[in-house]
Motif scaffolding. Structure first.
Motif, PDB file in Angstrom:
ATOM      1  N   GLY A 289       0.835  -1.191   0.000  1.00  0.00           N
ATOM      2  CA  GLY A 289       0.000   0.000   0.000  1.00  0.00           C
ATOM      3  C   GLY A 289       0.866   1.236   0.000  1.00  0.00           C
ATOM      4  N   LYS A 391      -3.997   6.013   8.597  1.00  0.00           N
ATOM      5  CA  LYS A 391      -4.347   5.206   7.428  1.00  0.00           C
ATOM      6  C   LYS A 391      -4.861   3.824   7.817  1.00  0.00           C
ATOM      7  N   THR A 392      -4.211   3.211   8.788  1.00  0.00           N
ATOM      8  CA  THR A 392      -4.638   1.866   9.193  1.00  0.00           C
ATOM      9  C   THR A 392      -6.031   1.905   9.799  1.00  0.00           C
ATOM     10  N   GLU A 395      -8.518   2.185   7.032  1.00  0.00           N
ATOM     11  CA  GLU A 395      -8.767   0.961   6.284  1.00  0.00           C
ATOM     12  C   GLU A 395      -9.684   0.019   7.058  1.00  0.00           C
ATOM     13  N   LYS A 396      -9.480   0.009   8.366  1.00  0.00           N
ATOM     14  CA  LYS A 396     -10.254  -0.953   9.141  1.00  0.00           C
ATOM     15  C   LYS A 396     -11.634  -0.446   9.515  1.00  0.00           C
ATOM     16  N   GLY A 398     -13.625   1.296   7.523  1.00  0.00           N
ATOM     17  CA  GLY A 398     -14.490   1.375   6.348  1.00  0.00           C
ATOM     18  C   GLY A 398     -15.659   0.416   6.404  1.00  0.00           C
TER      19      GLY A 398
END
Lengths: 684, 171
Positions: A289, A391-392, A395-396, A398
């Motif tokens: 990523g 960012k992590t 992503e989680k 979402g």
């Protein structure tokens, strides 16, 4: 020279997915019956680069679909077609299709071929079938059959060469379609002294004598369409092209091409070089990523590093010949070092932060599809999209968010007729909001729907054996039940929700991120789900506490207060469960040493301290021996080399190199609840 | 600095052909055990660990090895042997363990002392006698004889991937 194109696949895919995102959000902004050229151009540009890229890389299926898409968009752009709701839906469908194809390329898997063909056919149908019904006979392609040739007016913009396009290549390509007669227009050519070799001053009139379709000609100009004025008109059979002319032209072309070659080549090279370097950098990180970072953030960081270097050299000099006189200077230097480190750390963290709009942007589309499907009318309001999230975390979060929004839409908001009957406006409101509060990010999902149905949840829970029918539960407890696995109150299991998997997963995911989720609901007025998430996953502020010989870290965000225990305020239930009266509340006292089977300094409640913590909407008092300092800790995973431990969210390394566990407050509360229930059961 | 003595094993030996069958051996209650040397990351002195709440008794705790959190397992206790006080020669062998999915994790193993290294060709390895399936035996890859001494060769992946150490990962 052959280039291994596959090395650019990842970049192409990444950019294409971004393009699709742009297309999607622009499509959603399109209004029926209106032609907003800016929006259409946006979509067109995105589609165009996907098409160009996919053709280059040989993904002909993608190229073919985007090509049809583009043709349709072009008709919007030139006002030949009116934007209708159906067409927007069709375009959205094709965006999905392209996305499907691209993800198939990415994972090396398969895409839904039949639906792709269907969409493509639909697009074709729209293009060919209806084209006659719209009053555009002049442009229609049925002339094609008796077309003898085409008159092409090709006038490149001066900048065309700078973009790496060679008009001669295009003319040569046209030549390959059939016999041509070309006239060059030198009118704009300046005197030599004023001539800029990088500008294009020429324009051409090309008479193509061949039975080709307009599309085929358009295809030749594909890459330069934005860099030139292009007019293609059909001509009758009266133009006859003589071969002699053709030869002269060819000669002309070759000499001219040679002359220009150097300039163009040089340009192309520098162009491709400058493009390559960031892409190569990209490539190395694509597998894990990548993040696009604003240059200002990088600059800021570079500034901080240089400050750090200065501090370092200052301290170095000080250390060369240190006397006790310099002690003040040393302290000052260390202070500066600490400040530098902290600032650097913060700015490095900021690199990982992205605005939450990345997640929020998915929703307009989803709401649109879902509300159609469910026959509900919804207005989506977004606020705080610029709130930055790690960012992590992003992503989680979402998928859980999608689930919650779906739930609100499916269970929360009522159908228009019911809403009107209840005296509410026909259109329901779904509000997504994000903001920073203290060290956490708060995301709220609120709707003005029916709210949670207390009794329904209660009955369902009794039915599922989650609670006994004579249990007295607070509203909060009842709402909490919907997070249990296998719980769903939807009367009918719809496609949208109601499968009973989900809410428990939602809570699990949020907990894994170190966050918590709370539901508030008023029957008939709507419900509001609040998610608390930590700002970053890597570093947090912690309170060090000691129990026996062990040091634990409690995340500062979950601590409400710490207090010395007043014996008269300690109460108990059935002699087993201890409670502490804090102002108007009774708190459960959880003895950490009991949960973790440790030997404390003293088991006498009066000797220790109580740390009041909150997690998942519940409060407990943690009994510890001593409070130590507060500090920032770097979170390390225990799972990398070991496994998950209940009540512990991770570990960190303290200043002296030893390891300390970081407590997972919601997890601890859950364990302590379990224990309390077991004790009560045993007593009963 | 604390009394940390790190010996990087991999650089001391010629890891070439035959390294496949090279074993590092250590003593445990007078018995000599061997582990595949390629799995050994380093050998450290015993240092105080941070205990893990509610962990099995043989998991002594975790230590910080250059920034990563590494669990330490007492092999005596793992095998249900008698416990001993840790002495200055008590060492921790840090090994790389692979689980079934091929995920690598790093763990420390407390043993009495490190003994030697041997090259043991495959054909000299004898299977362990089949005798029920107590954990002690399923972890034994085979037996070998070196200088009239029996050497117990351990399968560390099996030894350190038992349920107690991994099962909760899902939770």
């Amino acid at each position: 020279m052959t280039i291994d194109l596959s090395q650019f696949h990842a970049i192409f895919l990444e950019e294409s997915f971004e393009g699709l995102q742009v297309m999607e959000s622009s499509l959603l902004n399109m209004i029926e019956g209106e032609t907003d050229v800016d929006i259409i151009n946006n979509i067109f540009r995105a589609a165009h680069s996907i098409k160009g890229g996919s053709a280059t890389f040989g993904f002909s299926n993608v190229a073919a679909l985007t090509h049809v898409l583009e043709t349709l968009l072009d008709e919007f752009r030139s006002d030949k077609r009116i934007v209708t709701k159906d067409l927007i839906s069709l375009l959205l469908e094709s965006v999905d299709c392209v996305r499907d194809m691209l993800s198939a390329i990415q994972d090396g898997g398969k895409y839904n071929e039949s639906s792709a063909i269907e969409v493509q056919n639909k697009l074709q149908q729209v293009l060919t079938g209806e084209i006659l019904s719209i009053n555009n006979p002049d442009e229609a392609e049925e002339i094609e059959s008796d077309v003898q040739g085409w008159r092409i007016l090709f006038s490149p913009y001066p900048s065309m060469l700078q973009n790496g396009n060679d008009p001669f290549r295009i003319i040569r390509e046209i030549q390959s379609l059939g016999s041509v007669k070309i006239e060059v227009d030198l009118e704009k050519l300046p005197i030599l002294a004023e001539l800029d070799p990088e500008d294009c001053y020429l324009s051409w009139e090309i008479l193509l004598h061949a039975a080709v379709s307009k599309d085929e000609i358009n295809e030749v100009f594909e890459w330069v369409i934005d860099d030139c004025d292009l007019k293609i008109e059909p001509i009758g059979s009266d133009v006859v092209i003589q071969d002699t002319d053709n030869e002269i032209i060819e000669e002309m072309l070759s000499t001219a091409a040679n002359a220009r070659d150097d300039v163009v080549k040089g340009d192309q090279e520098s162009e491709s070089l400058s493009r390559l370097s960031p892409e190569v950098k990209h490539k190395r990180t694509t597998n894990s990523g990548s993040i696009r970072v604003g240059i200002d953030k990088v600059d800021e960081m570079i500034n901080m590093v240089s400050e750090l270097v200065i501090t370092q050299s200052m301290l170095g000099q000080l250390g060369e010949d240190f006397t006790m006189v310099d002690i003040e200077k040393l302290k000052e230097g260390l202070c500066q070092l600490e400040r530098n480190t902290r600032e650097l750390q913060e700015s490095v963290m900021r690199i990982r932060m992205l605005p939450i709009s990345f997640v929020f942007n998915r929703f307009p589309r989803m709401i649109r599809d879902l509300s159609n499907e469910l026959g509900k009318q919804v207005e989506l309001r977004l606020s705080g999209e610029q709130t930055e999230v790690d960012k992590t975390v992003m992503e989680k979060i979402g998928d859980p968010l999608i689930h919650l929004v779906r739930n609100s839409l499916d269970h929360g908001l009522e159908k228009p007729d019911i809403r009107v009957a209840n005296g509410k406006p026909e259109i329901g409101i779904l509000h997504l909001n994000a903001y920073h509060k203290g060290g956490s990010i708060i995301i709220e999902i609120s709707d003005d729907g029916a709210g949670l149905d207390r009794d329904k949840i209660r009955n369902k829970a009794i039915q599922n054996g989650l609670i006994a029918d004579d249990d007295i539960l607070t509203d909060e407890k009842i709402y909490d039940l919907i997070f249990q696995a296998g719980f769903s109150t939807a009367d009918q299991v719809s496609d949208v929700s109601g499968r009973g998997v989900g809410m428990d997963v939602v809570r699990k995911n949020i907990r894994e991120l170190g966050g918590s989720i709370v539901i508030k609901s008023t029957p008939g007025e709507g419900s509001k789900i609040t998610i608390h998430l930590p700002l970053t996953l890597a570093i947090m502020d912690g309170q060090l506490v000691r129990v026996g010989d062990e040091i634990y870290i409690i995340p500062l965000v979950s601590i409400i207060e710490s207090l010395q225990i007043k014996p008269e305020k300690v109460k108990s239930i059935t002699g087993k469960m201890e409670l502490y009266k804090l102002r108007e509340e009774y708190l459960n006292i959880t003895r950490l040493y009991q949960l973790f089977t440790l030997t404390p300094d003293s088991e006498d409640i009066n000797d220790g301290l109580l740390v009041v913590v909150e997690g998942d909407g519940a409060k407990v008092g943690l009994y510890v021996d001593e409070l130590l300092g507060q500090q920032q800790v770097v979170i390390k995973s225990l799972e990398t080399n070991y496994k998950h431990i209940n009540g512990v969210s991770g570990a960190t390394i303290l200043g002296d190199g030893t390891v300390a566990m970081i407590l997972d407050v919601p997890g601890l509360i859950a364990i302590s609840k379990d224990r309390a229930e077991n004790t009560v059961e045993r007593v009963a | 600095m604390s009394a940390l003595e790190t010996v990087d094993v991999n650089t001391n030996y010629d890891v070439g052909e035959g390294a496949e069958n090279q074993y590092l051996t250590f003593m445990l209650m007078g018995e000599e055990y061997g582990v595949d040397i390629l799995r050994v990351q380093e050998i450290r002195c015993w240092q105080t660990v941070t205990t893990l709440p509610n962990a099995p008794v043989y998991v002594k705790g975790v230590v910080n090895i250059r920034g990563s959190i590494v669990p330490v397992v007492d092999l005596r206790m793992r095998f249900g042997m008698e416990e001993v006080e840790y002495t200055p020669v008590t060492v921790v062998i840090v090994v790389k363990v692979l689980n079934e999915e091929g995920r690598e994790r790093v763990m420390g193993v407390v043993v009495d002392t490190v003994s030697d290294t041997y090259i043991i060709p495959e054909e000299n390895m004898k299977p362990a006698p089949e005798f029920g399936d107590s954990i002690d035996l399923t972890c034994v890859k085979g037996l070998a004889t070196v200088n009239d001494n029996m050497l117990i060769l351990l399968d560390i992946d099996r030894l350190l991937n038992s349920d107690e150490l991994t099962v909760l990962e899902r939770g």
